[in-house]
Design a protein around this motif. Structure first.
Motif, PDB file in Angstrom:
ATOM      1  N   LYS A  84      -8.380  16.921 -14.129  1.00  0.00           N
ATOM      2  CA  LYS A  84      -7.095  17.499 -14.527  1.00  0.00           C
ATOM      3  C   LYS A  84      -5.969  16.753 -13.829  1.00  0.00           C
ATOM      4  O   LYS A  84      -6.040  16.473 -12.633  1.00  0.00           O
ATOM      5  CB  LYS A  84      -7.036  18.975 -14.154  1.00  0.00           C
ATOM      6  N   THR A  85      -4.954  16.437 -14.610  1.00  0.00           N
ATOM      7  CA  THR A  85      -3.776  15.775 -14.067  1.00  0.00           C
ATOM      8  C   THR A  85      -2.597  16.100 -14.967  1.00  0.00           C
ATOM      9  O   THR A  85      -2.768  16.623 -16.063  1.00  0.00           O
ATOM     10  CB  THR A  85      -3.996  14.250 -13.926  1.00  0.00           C
ATOM     11  N   ASP A  86      -1.400  15.806 -14.498  1.00  0.00           N
ATOM     12  CA  ASP A  86      -0.212  16.013 -15.305  1.00  0.00           C
ATOM     13  C   ASP A  86       0.803  14.934 -14.960  1.00  0.00           C
ATOM     14  O   ASP A  86       0.564  14.091 -14.096  1.00  0.00           O
ATOM     15  CB  ASP A  86       0.368  17.419 -15.133  1.00  0.00           C
ATOM     16  N   ASN A  88       3.690  15.037 -13.403  1.00  0.00           N
ATOM     17  CA  ASN A  88       4.181  15.069 -12.024  1.00  0.00           C
ATOM     18  C   ASN A  88       3.161  14.489 -11.056  1.00  0.00           C
ATOM     19  O   ASN A  88       3.518  13.740 -10.144  1.00  0.00           O
ATOM     20  CB  ASN A  88       4.559  16.493 -11.612  1.00  0.00           C
ATOM     21  N   HIS A  89       1.907  14.819 -11.251  1.00  0.00           N
ATOM     22  CA  HIS A  89       0.871  14.295 -10.365  1.00  0.00           C
ATOM     23  C   HIS A  89       0.787  12.776 -10.459  1.00  0.00           C
ATOM     24  O   HIS A  89       0.669  12.078  -9.446  1.00  0.00           O
ATOM     25  CB  HIS A  89      -0.483  14.922 -10.698  1.00  0.00           C
ATOM     26  N   GLN A  90       0.857  12.255 -11.666  1.00  0.00           N
ATOM     27  CA  GLN A  90       0.771  10.801 -11.833  1.00  0.00           C
ATOM     28  C   GLN A  90       1.941  10.092 -11.177  1.00  0.00           C
ATOM     29  O   GLN A  90       1.779   9.056 -10.540  1.00  0.00           O
ATOM     30  CB  GLN A  90       0.663  10.447 -13.319  1.00  0.00           C
ATOM     31  N   ASP A  92       3.820  11.337  -8.688  1.00  0.00           N
ATOM     32  CA  ASP A  92       3.692  11.543  -7.239  1.00  0.00           C
ATOM     33  C   ASP A  92       2.671  10.600  -6.621  1.00  0.00           C
ATOM     34  O   ASP A  92       2.882  10.086  -5.519  1.00  0.00           O
ATOM     35  CB  ASP A  92       3.297  12.999  -6.922  1.00  0.00           C
ATOM     36  N   THR A  93       1.577  10.351  -7.325  1.00  0.00           N
ATOM     37  CA  THR A  93       0.552   9.443  -6.805  1.00  0.00           C
ATOM     38  C   THR A  93       1.126   8.059  -6.548  1.00  0.00           C
ATOM     39  O   THR A  93       0.901   7.451  -5.494  1.00  0.00           O
ATOM     40  CB  THR A  93      -0.620   9.344  -7.808  1.00  0.00           C
ATOM     41  N   ASN A  96       3.972   8.273  -3.692  1.00  0.00           N
ATOM     42  CA  ASN A  96       3.400   8.478  -2.365  1.00  0.00           C
ATOM     43  C   ASN A  96       2.730   7.218  -1.846  1.00  0.00           C
ATOM     44  O   ASN A  96       2.706   6.961  -0.645  1.00  0.00           O
ATOM     45  CB  ASN A  96       2.418   9.647  -2.377  1.00  0.00           C
TER      46      ASN A  96
END
Length: 99
Positions: A84-86, A88-90, A92-93, A96
């Motif tokens: 699971k990903t979205d 924002n996560h992509q 942020d990865t 970061n």
């Protein structure tokens, strides 16, 4: 959650601008309460696959019905099943990893 990237290019209009097509597309996305991000050259939309197909069709049909005799619609779908990903996560990865 799948992502769809879409760009609309009206051909044969009196103007080189196509911001009105983008504005119309964003209005549709807001109405459907879909998560999206507008970039200078395309719009990224997050949703389930059926929603994405439907909204891509609606955006294309709106663009062609608004006046031009020809519209080129480019879409790209990122559909990941292994985790699971979205959006924002992509983002942020990447951000970061840079910091």
């Amino acid at each position: 959650m799948p992502l769809l990237e879409i760009s609309i290019i009206p051909v044969g209009t009196d103007s080189t601008s196509f911001s009105s097509e983008v504005i119309n597309a964003v209005r549709k996305l807001k109405e459907k309460e879909l998560h999206y991000d507008v970039t200078p050259t395309s719009t990224i939309i997050e949703g389930d696959l059926e929603q994405l197909w439907q909204i891509a069709k609606e955006i294309h049909q709106e663009a062609i019905s608004s006046g031009p005799n020809r519209v080129i619609t480019n879409i790209s779908i990122d559909h990941r099943k292994d985790k699971k990903t979205d959006m924002n996560h992509q983002i942020d990865t990447v951000e970061n990893a840079i910091d």
